[in-house]
Design an enzyme around this catalytic site. Structure first.
Site, PDB file in Angstrom:
ATOM      1  N   TRP A 178      -2.382   0.224   1.767  1.00 34.27           N
ATOM      2  CA  TRP A 178      -1.812  -0.245   0.773  1.00 34.27           C
ATOM      3  C   TRP A 178      -0.148   0.104   0.581  1.00 34.27           C
ATOM      4  O   TRP A 178      -0.168   1.467   0.536  1.00 34.27           O
ATOM      5  CB  TRP A 178      -2.421  -0.226  -0.690  1.00 34.27           C
ATOM      6  CG  TRP A 178      -1.709  -0.828  -1.522  1.00 34.27           C
ATOM      7  CD1 TRP A 178      -1.432  -1.935  -2.183  1.00 34.27           C
ATOM      8  CD2 TRP A 178      -0.750   0.018  -2.826  1.00 34.27           C
ATOM      9  NE1 TRP A 178      -0.255  -2.046  -2.980  1.00 34.27           N
ATOM     10  CE2 TRP A 178      -0.076  -1.031  -3.427  1.00 34.27           C
ATOM     11  CE3 TRP A 178      -0.791   1.351  -3.016  1.00 34.27           C
ATOM     12  CZ2 TRP A 178       0.894  -0.461  -4.660  1.00 34.27           C
ATOM     13  CZ3 TRP A 178       0.267   1.859  -4.050  1.00 34.27           C
ATOM     14  CH2 TRP A 178       1.069   0.772  -4.554  1.00 34.27           C
ATOM     15  N   ASP A 252      -8.706  -6.277  -4.016  1.00 33.08           N
ATOM     16  CA  ASP A 252      -8.454  -5.513  -5.336  1.00 33.08           C
ATOM     17  C   ASP A 252      -8.680  -6.328  -6.678  1.00 33.08           C
ATOM     18  O   ASP A 252      -7.801  -7.340  -6.620  1.00 33.08           O
ATOM     19  CB  ASP A 252      -7.442  -4.550  -5.492  1.00 33.08           C
ATOM     20  CG  ASP A 252      -7.463  -3.587  -6.596  1.00 33.08           C
ATOM     21  OD1 ASP A 252      -7.647  -4.293  -7.617  1.00 33.08           O
ATOM     22  OD2 ASP A 252      -7.025  -2.504  -6.387  1.00 33.08           O
ATOM     23  N   ASP A 289      -5.758  -1.114 -14.395  1.00 36.26           N
ATOM     24  CA  ASP A 289      -6.837  -0.218 -13.731  1.00 36.26           C
ATOM     25  C   ASP A 289      -7.471   0.692 -14.990  1.00 36.26           C
ATOM     26  O   ASP A 289      -7.672   1.718 -14.861  1.00 36.26           O
ATOM     27  CB  ASP A 289      -6.003   0.783 -12.889  1.00 36.26           C
ATOM     28  CG  ASP A 289      -5.629   0.161 -11.530  1.00 36.26           C
ATOM     29  OD1 ASP A 289      -6.422  -0.347 -10.728  1.00 36.26           O
ATOM     30  OD2 ASP A 289      -4.358   0.062 -11.313  1.00 36.26           O
TER      31      ASP A 289
HETATM   32  C1  RNT Z   1      -2.517   0.045  -6.110  1.00 34.08           C
HETATM   33  C2  RNT Z   1      -3.432  -0.366  -5.417  1.00 34.08           C
HETATM   34  C3  RNT Z   1      -4.102   1.002  -4.662  1.00 34.08           C
HETATM   35  C4  RNT Z   1      -3.907   2.329  -5.352  1.00 34.08           C
HETATM   36  C5  RNT Z   1      -4.739   3.337  -4.690  1.00 34.08           C
HETATM   37  C6  RNT Z   1      -4.246   4.667  -5.537  1.00 34.08           C
HETATM   38  O1  RNT Z   1      -2.181  -1.299  -6.908  1.00 34.08           O
HETATM   39  O2  RNT Z   1      -4.663  -0.760  -6.124  1.00 34.08           O
HETATM   40  O3  RNT Z   1      -5.362   0.668  -4.001  1.00 34.08           O
HETATM   41  O4  RNT Z   1      -4.495   1.988  -6.565  1.00 34.08           O
HETATM   42  O5  RNT Z   1      -4.659   3.493  -3.333  1.00 34.08           O
HETATM   43 ZN    ZN Z   2      -6.691  -0.924  -5.014  1.00 38.11          ZN
END
Ligand code: RNT
Ligand code: ZN
Length: 412
Positions: A178, A252, A289
């Site tokens: 990412w 995600d 998150d």
């Molecule tokens: C960021 C992504 C990524 C991070 C992590 C820490 O928006 O979701 O995956 O949250 O790699």
């Molecule tokens: Zn992520």
């Protein structure tokens, strides 16, 4: 008759085998993200950048490898089953002053030892943020070749480390890419950065590794803080890139528009890809998150994995970071909720409901899906906890509180 035996009978009346559900759940490894334990700081930087952020200052953040490992161990002791740990490159353990383009497997040997002791697998992520070479919100798509080359080397080094994890542990490691690349305001050129990202990825992925040891994924996103108008690695970019190159697209759950749900994407992805990867998160109004709750979307996502028979094809990872609450409780709630949602899905009479749908009996589908909601799901979950020698609901948080008193509260 025990409560569990009674629950089993109630499920059987709906045509569901609760024993089978417990056995299937036992096989599912969930990747617990190390970064909830220290607010995504890592051990090689002092600021979180790249358009992601933690908020809160609950005491007890892990400040070094020893503390982080101890906290992770504590969380695992409260989570049924054997799982995986998801590491970022920034969590390397070494006294050397080694930059990210020069990382080697040896810088993660301590994590491999830890994984062997715990009986878990490891996953990996190159870290394209929290570093001075993230310049003007760009890494692999930066117009300056020297910047791109640094990150390309980091990407290559990371895949080698993931391969080493797989070799050492005998459990396939995921290497997930990412990058935070994008622009704050509407760009004048969208295709240029995307073409550069594509070329950089081609270079990173040129070397072939045995898929038994490691598999690659790319993670798209809609926007980040300070990167509101244009994200180079968008979902379409990576969905196409992954399909064309035979690697995984990682979804995600916080990376889409607010009414777009990942549960609806899984079946489409599975028809065109052998494997998929997930970051399970909980966006509240944005990619915030939050710790995942046992909410409708988590259940629907899990239902899809079960109905599509995809549990063994999916790399399930968690991705949230809340610094305003006890971090070990955050992990424990999240991991247990992921397992609860999967168990709930495994306790759904899916064959019967599918048959009803094919018979255009949508009333039975509605009635069936609603009625299972009041079955004694909690009794089956408690049985799962007992069989795995971990506390049932109501009994694990006091253990965390005790650890907070004894250990976490002594940290500054
Ligand atoms: C960021 C992504 C990524 C991070 C992590 C820490 O928006 O979701 O995956 O949250 O790699
Ligand atoms: Zn992520």
């Amino acid at each position: 008759m025990s409560n569990f035996e009674n629950a089993k009978e109630q499920y059987a009346a709906f045509g569901v085998d609760a024993e089978q559900a417990l056995q299937t759940l036992q096989q599912v490894r969930i990747s617990m993200h190390c970064w909830q334990g220290d607010d995504v700081m890592g051990f090689d930087s002092d600021a979180l950048t790249g358009g992601i952020a933690t908020t809160g200052n609950y005491p007890g953040r892990a400040r070094n490898p020893e503390e982080l490992m101890a906290d992770i161990r504590k969380a695992y002791s409260l989570i049924p089953g054997k799982h995986k740990l998801n590491l970022h490159a920034s969590y390397r353990i070494t006294d050397e002053k080694v930059d990210r383009d020069k990382l080697e497997p040896k810088h993660f040997a301590a994590w491999v030892d830890f994984a062997k002791e715990e009986g878990i697998g490891l996953d990996f992520n190159p870290t394209f943020f929290g570093h001075e070479k993230l310049v003007d919100n760009m890494t692999l798509s930066h117009p300056d070749k020297a910047i791109r080359d640094f990150w390309i080397e980091h990407g290559k080094a990371s895949r080698k480390i993931a391969n080493y994890f797989g070799e050492e542990l005998g459990i396939t490691a995921l290497d997930n890419i990412w990058v935070p690349d994008g622009t704050k305001d509407v760009p004048a050129d969208r295709i240029g950065p995307r073409a550069r990202l594509k070329d950089s990825l081609d270079q990173i992925l040129a070397e072939k590794y045995d898929k038994k040891n490691m598999m690659d994924a790319v993670e798209g996103k809609v926007f980040g803080i300070g990167v509101e108008s244009y994200t180079v690695g968008s979902h379409e970019f990576y969905m196409n890139y992954a399909a064309k190159n035979g690697i995984m697209c990682l979804l995600d759950t916080g990376h889409y528009h607010p009414t777009e749900v990942v549960s609806d994407k899984i079946s489409s992805m599975l028809l065109f890809n052998d494997n998929i990867a997930l970051h399970v998160s909980r966006p509240v109004r944005w990619d915030s998150d939050h710790v995942i709750k046992l909410d409708d979307e988590l259940k629907e996502l899990s239902e899809e994995l079960v109905r599509c028979d995809a549990l063994q094809k999916t790399f399930i990872g968690l991705d949230f970071f809340d610094a305003s609450i006890n971090r070990i409780a955050a992990w424990t709630v999240g991991m247990r909720n992921m397992q609860k949602a999967l168990l709930y899905a495994l306790l759904t009479p899916n064959d019967q409901l599918k048959a009803a749908q094919d018979n255009r009996d949508f009333t039975s589908v509605l009635v069936g899906l609603e009625e299972i909601k009041t079955l004694p799901f909690g009794e089956v979950w408690s049985e799962f906890c007992r069989r795995n020698n971990v506390p049932v609901d109501g009994q694990w948080y006091p253990v965390v509180k005790q650890y907070e008193n004894d250990v976490l509260s002594k940290r500054n």
